[in-house]
Enzyme design. Structure first.
Site: not given
Lengths: 665, 665
Positions: A153, A435
């Site tokens: 990320t 997620e």
């Protein structure tokens, strides 16, 4: 009063009322009596270690002190994990439970800064490294000579990973990749342990070779010197700061200023870059789906576990707390006797079972599909992906809401950190985002559902959407039964999918592109995926309970919980039921009656049921939820641990308050 | 890049698109252009004071350090409040805003330990003290020679105040009351500032004189020595520990071991104890309702304010954040262009207006009723009480949920403390519990509704329940209009009240006592009160917007927001609408279409609308929501303030991590 020895008399009475054998349910939920014993011994091994205790509760420490204490404990936990491995009691399942599950969050309430080493770094090396890479890295990682994390990320890029900006450009002259962060938004942001803990990371970056971008790939990057822990040249690294929860996970940021790593640090089990810079593509892009799905399976299980923790705390507290009046001049009743309180608690007890059984189903299917994948069969993957996406979304969202309802059901004391409900919420709500953000995931499920609807005559093999292929009819007569509810939910889900599909088509006919039509219909698509998911959860609960071989007494309780979950779900969806089934207002009243009946039936067993979850006091970590129910003594005792209470007069009186108060004389 | 000067280009574009004059809306919401100016100058006076700045964000400090910094700032704030008073700019309204409202929470994000001095202690002296008592105490309190708090809630007793256990027993021999805590559960628990800050308190205790208990009464009690701040003999005092939020409010506990206070310390404006111990009863028990209702009025206003803060942050962030794809190969869109994202944000923009207008209505009515009370008229009180109870419950619960939806809509970054969304949630969710737990309050409203239903032919004077007296019919034809929605909600609320009343009667006929029947029907009673409240909110929004004299451009936007709130409310209640009106599935599709139309209509003005809330960056306190939209720069800058980031290697590496990693070599 010796708190350790006496149990609150209200709880004693509740336990006497229980109509089933709580141990039978404990063993059922653990899997067997042996598994219960194994869990007990694992809990004992960790939770009774004197080195893992804290004198001052963590919440009183500064952010930095919290981190330092977390590293201390994380090292002890890792050492104990290695001990277990040496005794042959290792295995990734246990690790996850110890590092991230209920047991883990009992030891390190606000997160473990080293968890991703075992949970993401090593599995990625194993899953995406070549044989040679595994030989080189896994032994060092397994021994903890190096500590790794997983950096995907970025500050500007989350769920949509194709948008990542970090680049890894191959330089054939030196046979190196050059890692670079071209913008501020390309900085890695969020990986646990990245801030100050890990010295290595798997970094996901856009691969460029011979002037072409080949999409995102994983690379092993050393971040810090192994001896001094100083960041290596070109590495800009630190922690991202405080968060709603998980404040000792040491989430970090990471920027690269043209950092060079050897070619062989690209994980090349799937795709490869040859020394001359030639790119060799992975045979199947679906192979990397596995890990993503695995993590979502784990989230469904965790959602169930957090919810049962919260409901244990709130149920025990509600049996101990007396407040208000039902009848004038009668003593204040236990608040669990208020039907509105039962309505806050018992549906969430039932929801735990519902999620637990969906999690178990998902786990089994995941293992089957993984085996199929290894033998090259890929056809079950889309269905597994679709059901995992919506289960992750619905279970995390419902569990978060359930935990909050439990917290609010404990009134003001639920707001105390020592109730452990606030930090439980912090952990469970995070699962709505990480997620795969929930709305995005539900839209992935609906994409599968729309496709399934369009092919509804060929769905024989797909268990979760088989109902789409059956003939639908609004005329199924109402019955006070879970079977009817399941039918009604199938009717609802199928109708919503059909309607959404029609809406998209209508918009396309009106001149919109399919993509714009999809976006404009997305509220309905999300609702369709949710309906599908709720239908699946009730069905799985129903199938599981019907297949259980347990005592009559326990079966009775489980059927009550199943019925409660069914009727609770139906009553939340009456708008849909009116639209898509032939339910009447009178039938809704019947369902409401049934709900109230079930609350009354479950009432005497409520404490017994949460007792059989068998959650150790240290795992509950709650002044309100402990087995002995000595709520007020514990609240007072915990307050006495506040460093502010160690002296009668805080120094701020002399520094600020007194000069201010006296200045007006 | 000079962050201070440049505004994010996406936001510039959004502002150019706006179709109405944002300043007009700002003035409308403030009340007038003059009031906007006054607010600006008040904000400047407090927020630009260099003494009130912090170098290190509070979240990094230890609990104790947070408290000490809060006392420092609270003293500065109080001194500035006194300055304002001396300039004739005082008034309790402003105080509340400065001490507890949006401005207050901008300066002291986690609560002000001295707030209750102005907000509860002084008003109680004024409201419940005799003329002599006011003369003695109010000057000292007003000058801050003493700092007080209000101690009512106990460890074992909250919303149900008749159950309080602390005793005040009159001793005519010495003309003193003896204050005593007979049990652990009787310890005062929760009062703000009680822990280490206040030296006086109004203590609510059960009054005993001549062997008889006369129920709860207020007493002025000195807690700490005025010079040394040491707790006085017999006073057991401290703070209660960490909480989900408000960690610098210094909530305290307080136990009495036979503490003696003079007779004249009982606040005797209403009831009295004469020197010989004779008890003289208050003429009306309803006189003390006033303060309770006042606080609930304030909560509805605060709920609106917290929600608009959250929705400002989330809307600006959604205009700046780019993510994912709508069309393949197009650049990542602003996430505000996803219809699912609009659905998360825009209904909450509309909800802010709905709550704001209900709060204004409630404030006006409260003032009217207070005037009536002073002239001895009590008949409007029950209705005001009933509507204040349900508005407090619904607005706090919906605002809390809305803030969380906004937080989740910001993805991972919403989870960062620096987004200010977590602590906004901490403040708003607390309102669901304090000043009357929401479920308890809704049941108080339903008690009034059931009574009103039973007297539905005599309701002319009561505006909020007048609809109960009108003839109901299911046959009102569906229309795509807010008028139809209001009619449908009235129909729903009235039917739910009727059904609940019937259910209670049926249970009584089956042999239950009225009280048990009430309890068994309480889920439905709560639902009825909620339906009544939602109907009231939509109606008030409708009436207000229709009565506004504003430009055509602004009116268009306000009507869109009204319509959105109406249709959003209706679509959440379709189950009820099917039951109690003649709506069809086709009509629900029409409403869904309307919702989607409205989202598209509001889209170009979304940033403009939140801009016109005119919330200063310091009040927003958010990396994600600032006016200039430089989200990523602010996130990075805030992270750099973490004390953990001030050194490249944390000492825990040397102490724990390195020895552990090297031990396996």
């Amino acid at each position: 009063m010796d708190r350790k020895k006496s149990v609150n008399p209200d709880l004693i009475k509740e336990r006497e009322k229980c109509t089933f054998n709580t141990l039978e349910l404990t063993h059922l939920l653990d899997g067997s009596a042996t598994k219960t014993e194994e869990r007990h011994s694992r809990e004992k091994f960790f939770l009774e270690d004197p080195e893992l205790q804290s004198n001052v509760p963590l919440e009183y420490l500064s952010h930095k002190e919290k981190y330092e204490d977390a590293v201390r404990k994380a090292c002890i936990i890792f050492r104990k994990v290695q001990e277990l491995q040496n005794q042959g009691k290792g295995g990734m399942d246990n690790f996850r439970e110890i590092l991230g599950g209920q047991l883990g969050s009992a030891i390190l309430k606000d997160g473990n800064p080293l968890t991703l080493h075992y949970v993401m770094f090593i599995p990625t090396l194993m899953g995406q490294g070549t044989f040679d890479q595994q030989a080189e890295w896994i032994q060092r990682a397994w021994n903890c000579d190096i500590i790794g994390t997983y950096a995907q990320t970025e500050l500007g890029h989350g769920t949509f990973i194709r948008g990542l900006e970090t680049t890894a450009t191959y330089d054939p002259a030196t046979e190196e990749f050059v890692l670079h962060s071209p913008t501020l938004t390309s900085y890695k942001w969020w990986p646990g342990g990245l801030g100050h803990s890990a010295n290595y990371a798997v970094v996901v970056a856009q691969l460029y070779t011979k002037g072409t971008c080949h999409g995102i790939h994983p690379f092993i990057v050393q971040l810090r010197d192994e001896e001094t822990h100083e960041p290596l040249p070109g590495i800009k690294i630190g922690e991202i700061g405080c968060k709603l929860g998980m404040n000792s996970t040491n989430n970090g940021y990471l920027g690269f200023d043209n950092v060079r790593i050897p070619r062989i640090n690209m994980l090349m089990k799937n795709s490869q870059v040859l020394p001359d810079g030639t790119y060799v593509k992975s045979p199947s892009s679906k192979l990397t789906y596995g890990t993503m799905i695995f993590v979502r399976v784990v989230i469904v299980q965790d959602a169930a576990h957090y919810l049962r923790k919260a409901v244990t705390i709130a149920t025990r507290y509600s049996a101990v707390r007396h407040q208000s009046q039902i009848k004038p001049d009668a003593p204040e009743p236990q608040i669990i006797d208020f039907v509105t309180q039962q309505y806050k608690l018992f549906p969430h007890i039932a929801t735990y079972f519902a999620f637990q059984y969906s999690a178990s189903w998902l786990w089994d299917i995941y293992n089957n599909v993984t085996n199929e994948l290894e033998s090259g069969q890929l056809e079950s993957l889309p269905e597994l992906h679709a059901i995992a996406c919506c289960l992750k979304a619905v279970s995390s969202a419902d569990a978060a809401q359930g935990v909050e309802i439990c917290r609010l059901a404990c009134g003001g004391h639920g707001y105390m950190t020592s109730s452990n409900l606030p930090s439980t919420y912090g952990l469970v709500t995070a699962m709505c985002t990480y997620e795969g953000e929930n709305t995005v995931l539900l839209l992935q499920t609906s994409r599968f559902l729309i496709k399934s609807w369009q092919n509804r005559n060929k769905l024989d093999k797909l268990a979760t959407v088989a109902y789409l292929g059956r003939k639908m009819s609004k005329s199924n007569p109402f019955e006070k039964s879970v079977e009817w509810i399941i039918h009604a939910l199938q009717q609802t889900a199928a109708s919503k999918i059909e309607l959404a599909n029609n809406r998209i088509n209508a918009r396309v006919r009106n001149g919109k592109s399919y993509e714009d039509a999809w976006n404009e219909t997305s509220i309905e698509l999300v609702a369709a995926a949710e309906a599908h998911c709720r239908c699946f959860i009730v069905t799985t609960f129903y199938n599981t309970v019907n297949g259980l071989n347990v005592s009559k007494e326990l079966k009775t309780v489980l059927v009550q919980l199943l019925n409660l979950y069914g009727v609770y779900t139906a009553l939340r969806l009456t708008g849909d039921l009116f639209r898509f089934t032939n339910i009447t207002g009178q039938d809704v009243e019947t369902l409401q009656d049934w709900l109230e009946e079930l609350l009354a039936l479950i009432r005497p067993n409520a404490v017994g049921i949460v007792d059989s979850f068998d959650i150790r006091d240290e795992v509950l970590g709650s002044t309100l939820g402990a087995y002995d129910g000595n709520v007020y003594e514990r609240l007072y005792e915990e307050a006495s641990k506040s460093p502010l209470n160690s002296e009668p007069v805080n120094k701020s009186f002399k520094s600020y308050l007194k000069p201010f108060m006296k200045s007006n004389l």
